[in-house]
Structures are given as structure tokens and as C-alpha cells.
Design an enzyme around this catalytic site. Sequence first.
Site, PDB file in Angstrom:
ATOM      1  N   GLU A   1      45.414  35.979 -36.422  1.00 15.57           N
ATOM      2  CA  GLU A   1      44.168  35.331 -35.995  1.00 15.57           C
ATOM      3  C   GLU A   1      43.475  36.080 -34.858  1.00 15.57           C
ATOM      4  OE1 GLU A   1      47.020  33.752 -36.766  1.00 15.57           O
ATOM      5  OE2 GLU A   1      46.700  31.616 -37.167  1.00 15.57           O
TER       6      GLU A   1
ATOM      7  N   HIS B   1      49.816  25.703 -29.608  1.00 16.00           N
ATOM      8  CA  HIS B   1      51.293  25.609 -29.604  1.00 16.00           C
ATOM      9  C   HIS B   1      51.826  25.506 -28.169  1.00 16.00           C
ATOM     10  CE1 HIS B   1      52.093  26.438 -33.921  1.00 16.00           C
ATOM     11  NE2 HIS B   1      50.984  27.145 -33.853  1.00 16.00           N
TER      12      HIS B   1
ATOM     13  N   ASP C   1      48.174  31.920 -32.717  1.00 15.32           N
ATOM     14  CA  ASP C   1      47.982  31.367 -34.067  1.00 15.32           C
ATOM     15  C   ASP C   1      47.540  29.908 -34.031  1.00 15.32           C
ATOM     16  OD1 ASP C   1      50.605  30.959 -32.951  1.00 15.32           O
ATOM     17  OD2 ASP C   1      51.184  30.011 -34.830  1.00 15.32           O
ATOM     18  N   GLU C   2      46.937  29.501 -35.120  1.00 14.42           N
ATOM     19  CA  GLU C   2      46.670  28.097 -35.455  1.00 14.42           C
ATOM     20  C   GLU C   2      46.022  27.288 -34.326  1.00 14.42           C
ATOM     21  OE1 GLU C   2      50.046  27.137 -38.727  1.00 14.42           O
ATOM     22  OE2 GLU C   2      50.773  27.182 -36.674  1.00 14.42           O
ATOM     23  N   VAL C   3      44.931  27.801 -33.804  1.00 11.24           N
ATOM     24  CA  VAL C   3      44.224  27.074 -32.745  1.00 11.24           C
ATOM     25  C   VAL C   3      43.080  26.292 -33.380  1.00 11.24           C
ATOM     26  CG1 VAL C   3      42.889  27.308 -30.623  1.00 11.24           C
ATOM     27  CG2 VAL C   3      44.840  28.821 -31.065  1.00 11.24           C
TER      28      VAL C   3
END
Length: 531
Positions: free
Chosen positions: A378, A282, A345-347
Site C-alpha cells: 500500500e 493496526h 497496510d490496511e488503513v
Amino acid sequence: MIWCRNSVRPALVSGAAFVLAACGRPKPPAPPQPVAAARPAHSIVPMPVSVQMTPADTFSVDSATTVVVTSGAGAEAERIAGYLVYLLGGPLAPAARTMAEGETPPANSIQLSIDPAKASSGSEGYELVVARGRVTVSAATPNGLFYGVQTIRQLLPWSIEHRGALNRRLRIPGVRIVDSPRFAWRGAMLDVSRHFIDAEAVKRYIDLLALYKLNRLHLHLADDQGWRIEITSRPNLAAIGGSTQVGGGPGGYFTKAQFADIVAYATSRFITVVPEIDMPGHTNAALASYPELNCDGIAPPLYTGIRVGFSTLCVTKEETYTFVNDVVREIAAMVPTPYFHMGGDEVQKLTHDQYLRFVERVQGIISANGKQMIGWGETAPANLAPGTIVQHWKRDSSALHVARGGKVILSPGPRTYLDMKYDSSTVLGLRWAGLIEVRDAYDWNPATLIPEIPESGLLGVEAPLWAETLVKLEDYEYMAFPRLVALAEVGWSPQGVRSWDAFRLRLAEHGPRLSALGVNYYRSPQVPWVQ
Ligand code: TNX
């Protein structure tokens, strides 16, 4: 005509149906009635721990009423008294003053006192007694007094929210309340990255949080689409990274002075600002601002779409950690509060091992700058210190963190994500976590959400408002209200005093209050709104 012994005078009744009923036989089904929802005894949200109405004891606010602070209560208590005077309204407001030592409180007064003996109700609890000639709020801390004042506010008619309405007859119903929150962390998150909203809009949101006794404002300050905070040592972050938003609009960022103003405003409402800089993913706005943060040394273009997972800081370069330290150091100096949220998050562009080592290194940088780290779910499998906080949002291993003595904030997508649509006809919002009607936002118990996490492992709850689809302040309000009000009760009230059936009736009374405040709220069909 048939007569039974217990029948009433014949002139008042007619027809066989009555005669049968009076004789103790089963009544025929009553014809359907238009359901006028019962008005609740009070409409306080969040529901206090204990409320005892004393109907003989109404207190009337008039031009002779004074707000008094007991001697020695301190400057904060005096400020809260001023805030109450402001709430009571405009030019007709009663005066506030601090009493002399040993002075008996005058008649027709609202008295605020700091009383260390009330410490048993925790650092945010209060007691409120509304009697005929006097109202008293007492608490061990100013936080508690402030919440007692919010309760008085909700006991007053909604017209007090209308600054222009100066013709008031203000009555506070007699009541005895003992109250304190279930959870220490009662948060709301604003995503100012996907679309930017200015400091005035954030302050307006802060005022609404205060009305419902929420005490954390988590600001998601950086994402792929925008960097929203001035960093003196890295000017391109705001100048380049802050120059756009989803859809390609102009974006924007908070200067240090504007951010300080937000923090001070939140502090005055007993709300702790929690800054988040999401990393290592992000981060497209940062990567576009400083080429050296990319492994290939090439800055990508700014991004104005809504995909996730494609960006990452280059975790193998030392420059990255110097950068992280610069950012953490400057932001840490801007907020007097203990937390720094590193996202996480969301890597998708790193190996799991690279990701975990990055999280651990950033944890060290945050703690070296004197702050406590928070990371999205995460981050839980990394080697986290027990003082680090994990924020759950979807299935994750946050229970691991509790097992090592750490605490968790619950932001479960299907309950707390204010950016989810209410129903399939909602124009704004997303739906990956489901449709969330008001009842879904209300009717759950944090202590049983994740079976392996007992209540003692929870710091509290938080409702994020992601802004991919939100542009104007009215959009934010529509998605947040009334679901954020439901979340406030989940975070404050003991499970035993909560019920959806009672909540919806109390919430219904908040319609006119929210309208008077100019809030663009969703008129859920699940709530019998008072007009
Ligand atoms: C997931 S929740 C995200 C955000 C999105 C949001 C949209 C989380 C830690 N990450 O980046 O904005 O979904 O609902």
C-alpha cells in the site's frame, strides 16, 4: 508354442502374451503396480545450482575425523567449524582445529576454507567436494561456508538431527556442488502480536530457517492485539499494550535483553532480523497505551478480536511523530541490521492523501535514524526513495516503485501466506487468499508473477506467518512446514533446476529429518513421505 529369434529360454517364460511381446508386437497394458516413488539421488533442499554425484567417493565420518579450518580463515569460519562438529554429534564428535600456515590438510578431514577467489559465486555461494578421504567446503564469505555446512548436513542421514541418537554410521555421498542463491532476500515473517510466542520459540524457528538457507526473519512486533517489544521511553507500550492477545490470553513482550538474544542468535545463523512496527493502522495496542496518540485524546480499550482496519494513529498531531521517532530510535539501536519495516497496510480511517503524507514523514524519520524503510504494498504510491523497499502481498502498485528504481519483496498471498489453510479440512488458519497446498507454495516463478516487474526489480521472496488462529508452537510449525521449505527453494534455486516432480521426492526425504527435529509438519498427500 511360437518362437521368435530374440526370445529367451522357454523355461523362463510362459503364455502367449510374452511370445507376442518378444516378436515386437505392442505389449498389452501392464497391470497397475503399487507406485513406489523413486528415491532421489540426493535430497538437498533448496536444490543447488549444480550437483554432480560421484558414487565411488563416499566419505565416512568416524571418531578419527577432524574438522579443519584453513589458516587465516578467521573467527567466523572457526565458529562454523564448531557448529559442524556440534551437528556431527555429541560425545563422539570429531574435533575441530585451525591448520598452521602452509600445512597440508590431514587425511580423513572436513576442511573449511575462505577463498576470495570464490567471490564469483556471490556473497553467499560455496563449493563443496566430497571425495573418499576428504571433504572440502570453500566460499568467499562465512555466509557461504555456513550454507555449505547446511548442505553437508542434508547429505548426512537424518539421524544426525536426533541429539539422543549416539550410535551413528555417518556416510556422506561423493559429490561436487557449486551453489549460490537466486535472491538476496529469502525471508520468513512471524506475527508475534496476534498471539505471543517467547524468545525460545523464535530461536527454534530460526534454527529451522537456517537448515533451508533462509536469511531474513521479519518480526511483526506490533498490531491491534499486542505490542511485543520493550520501549524504555514509552513503558506503557509493553506494560499495557503487551498485556493481552487474540482471545484475551495473557500476551507478553520481549524485553530488550530477550530481543538482543534473538538478534544475536539469528546473526549466528546468518539471519538478519527485520523489525516491524505496523503503522498508522493496526495500532490499537499503542492507542490503548497512550491516549495522546488518539485524535480525541481518549485511549480505546485493548482489543482481542481479529478484525482489521479500524485503528489509526492521529496523523495530524505532532505528538504522533515524536512517538514514532522514539520507537524507531530505540528499535534501530537494538538491531545492527539496516532495515525498519513500518507496515502501512490496511488503513481505512484516513484519506488517501493523509495516508501518503504519513508514510513519507515516517520514511524521513526512519532514514534520519540510519535505517532503510520497508513498507507493505500500500505504501508504493507515496513518494518513496529508491532505497526504500516495498513488500507486495496483494494487488498493488509495487511496479511503480520498481519503475522509480526501487526493489520489491514478493509475498503474494495465494503462494506465500503460511496462515492460509492447506485444504478445506485444515483446522487452523484463514482462507481469504485461497487454500494453499504444498504444490501451490512451490510451483511459481517470482520473475513472472507481476508482468511489469522483471527479476532485476526483485529483492527476493518472503513467507509471512500471521497468527490470528495460531496459539501453540506446534500450530506455527504445522502451518509453516513444509510450505516454508518450498518457499526456501523458490528463493534460492534457479528456476531452471526446479521442478515440482523432483522437489516432492526430495521433500519426501525430509519427513524423518523434520520428525527427528520434533517439527509438527503437515503430511501433505501430495508428497510421498519417507517413513
Ligand atoms: C492481512 S498481509 C494482513 C494481516 C493479517 C493477514 C491474515 C498484511 C500486510 N496484512 O494483518 O494478519 O492478512 O492473513
